[in-house]
Design a protein around this motif. Structure first.
Motif, PDB file in Angstrom:
ATOM      1  N   THR A 140      -1.817   4.935   7.454  1.00  0.00           N
ATOM      2  CA  THR A 140      -2.611   3.834   6.882  1.00  0.00           C
ATOM      3  C   THR A 140      -3.668   3.329   7.857  1.00  0.00           C
ATOM      4  O   THR A 140      -4.497   2.487   7.486  1.00  0.00           O
ATOM      5  CB  THR A 140      -1.702   2.664   6.456  1.00  0.00           C
ATOM      6  OG1 THR A 140      -0.889   2.250   7.557  1.00  0.00           O
ATOM      7  CG2 THR A 140      -0.811   3.076   5.293  1.00  0.00           C
TER       8      THR A 140
ATOM      9  N   ARG B 275      -2.023   3.460  -0.717  1.00  0.00           N
ATOM     10  CA  ARG B 275      -2.650   4.236   0.345  1.00  0.00           C
ATOM     11  C   ARG B 275      -1.864   5.505   0.668  1.00  0.00           C
ATOM     12  O   ARG B 275      -2.437   6.534   1.031  1.00  0.00           O
ATOM     13  CB  ARG B 275      -2.745   3.378   1.612  1.00  0.00           C
ATOM     14  CG  ARG B 275      -3.617   2.133   1.480  1.00  0.00           C
ATOM     15  CD  ARG B 275      -5.086   2.499   1.485  1.00  0.00           C
ATOM     16  NE  ARG B 275      -5.397   3.409   2.572  1.00  0.00           N
ATOM     17  CZ  ARG B 275      -5.544   3.028   3.853  1.00  0.00           C
ATOM     18  NH1 ARG B 275      -5.439   1.751   4.181  1.00  0.00           N
ATOM     19  NH2 ARG B 275      -5.834   3.918   4.779  1.00  0.00           N
TER      20      ARG B 275
ATOM     21  N   LYS C  91      -4.226  11.229  -1.397  1.00  0.00           N
ATOM     22  CA  LYS C  91      -3.491  10.267  -0.579  1.00  0.00           C
ATOM     23  C   LYS C  91      -2.352  11.003   0.128  1.00  0.00           C
ATOM     24  O   LYS C  91      -1.687  11.851  -0.471  1.00  0.00           O
ATOM     25  CB  LYS C  91      -2.931   9.142  -1.454  1.00  0.00           C
ATOM     26  CG  LYS C  91      -4.028   8.412  -2.218  1.00  0.00           C
ATOM     27  CD  LYS C  91      -3.480   7.357  -3.164  1.00  0.00           C
ATOM     28  CE  LYS C  91      -4.631   6.713  -3.937  1.00  0.00           C
ATOM     29  NZ  LYS C  91      -4.194   5.604  -4.811  1.00  0.00           N
TER      30      LYS C  91
ATOM     31  N   GLY D  73       0.778  -1.232   0.000  1.00  0.00           N
ATOM     32  CA  GLY D  73       0.000   0.000   0.000  1.00  0.00           C
ATOM     33  C   GLY D  73       0.803   1.272   0.000  1.00  0.00           C
ATOM     34  O   GLY D  73       0.237   2.364   0.080  1.00  0.00           O
TER      35      GLY D  73
END
Length: 256
Positions: A197, A51, A96, A14
């Motif tokens: 995250t 992410r 993000k 991620g």
């Protein structure tokens, strides 16, 4: 990897890590670097599996700013000067979170890169400078992302003097979020990733949009013309030439 590749890209669990990898020119924002960094950012932002984005670097220097070897003899219409705001906007408005890992010096546009990120982790040996005025230039474009971050009077003094300042000053002035010993940068970046995250992707994106909106609209269009004019102007071209020739610019007073 081809010889013109100046950016490393790795995606794992991620996290998309974009590593500036042009140590020969101090990770300067060359045409190649700007193009590859923008393309990699766009790809990471379009990837639902990503992410968080990390902006890292190889070599001793984080980023020395615009590649002045490409700016000599330029005009105010050069695409190089005019595409940098788009790169900063991409970082600034990314839904993000973006974390910068700063292990060495950052100058001018390089400071703009890290200032556009959401979290900046710096080694305590890192140094910073708004060196534009010493080159006959104006830190116009980067001011759009630097000024919302920094304590106003600190930014004021450092942009006018162009002096080099250390990570402690950068932290006290709001430019850097966390300062750690050089050996601890990786560990602190990992800690930031754990926190980031832990948030829900849509909630993070909306929270960032809310925070950026409260910091005011970025006048990139207006700032762009000012920056481009000085890059192409008499002082800018003299400053760039003096830098490349390793001599004082003509406006620097002679030593007694």
């Amino acid at each position: 990897m081809t010889s013109d590749r100046v950016l490393q890209v790795a995606v794992s669990r991620g996290v998309a890590t974009l590593t500036l990898d042009s140590p020969a020119n101090r990770n300067a924002l060359s045409r190649a670097m700007r193009g590859q960094l923008r393309a990699a950012l766009e790809e990471a932002l379009a990837d639902d599996a990503v992410r968080v984005v990390v902006l890292d670097h190889t070599g001793r220097v984080f980023c020395s700013g615009m590649d002045l070897s490409e700016a000599a003899g330029g005009s105010s219409q050069d695409q190089g000067v005019r595409e940098f705001p788009e790169l900063l906007q991409l970082l600034w408005s990314s839904p993000k979170p973006v974390v910068a890992a700063v292990r060495g010096p950052a100058r001018a546009g390089g400071v703009g890169l890290l200032a556009a990120c959401d979290a900046v982790v710096a080694a305590d040996s890192a140094t910073f400078a708004f060196s534009e005025v010493r080159l006959g230039l104006v830190p116009a474009v980067i001011s759009a992302v630097v000024l919302p971050r920094m304590v106003p009077h600190v930014a004021h003094r450092l942009m006018l003097t162009g002096q080099v300042f250390d990570a402690a000053v950068a932290s006290a002035g709001g430019l850097v979020d966390v300062v750690v010993p050089d050996a601890d940068v990786d560990g602190e970046v990992r800690a930031q990733l754990v926190h980031l995250t832990a948030g829900a992707p849509a909630a993070l994106a909306e929270t960032k949009r809310l925070l950026r909106a409260r910091q005011g609209a970025l006048a990139f269009d207006e700032l762009l013309d000012l920056s481009a004019r000085f890059f192409a102007g008499e002082e800018g071209q003299e400053g760039i030439a003096a830098f490349r020739e390793k001599r004082p610019a003509r406006w620097v007073p002679a030593a007694d």
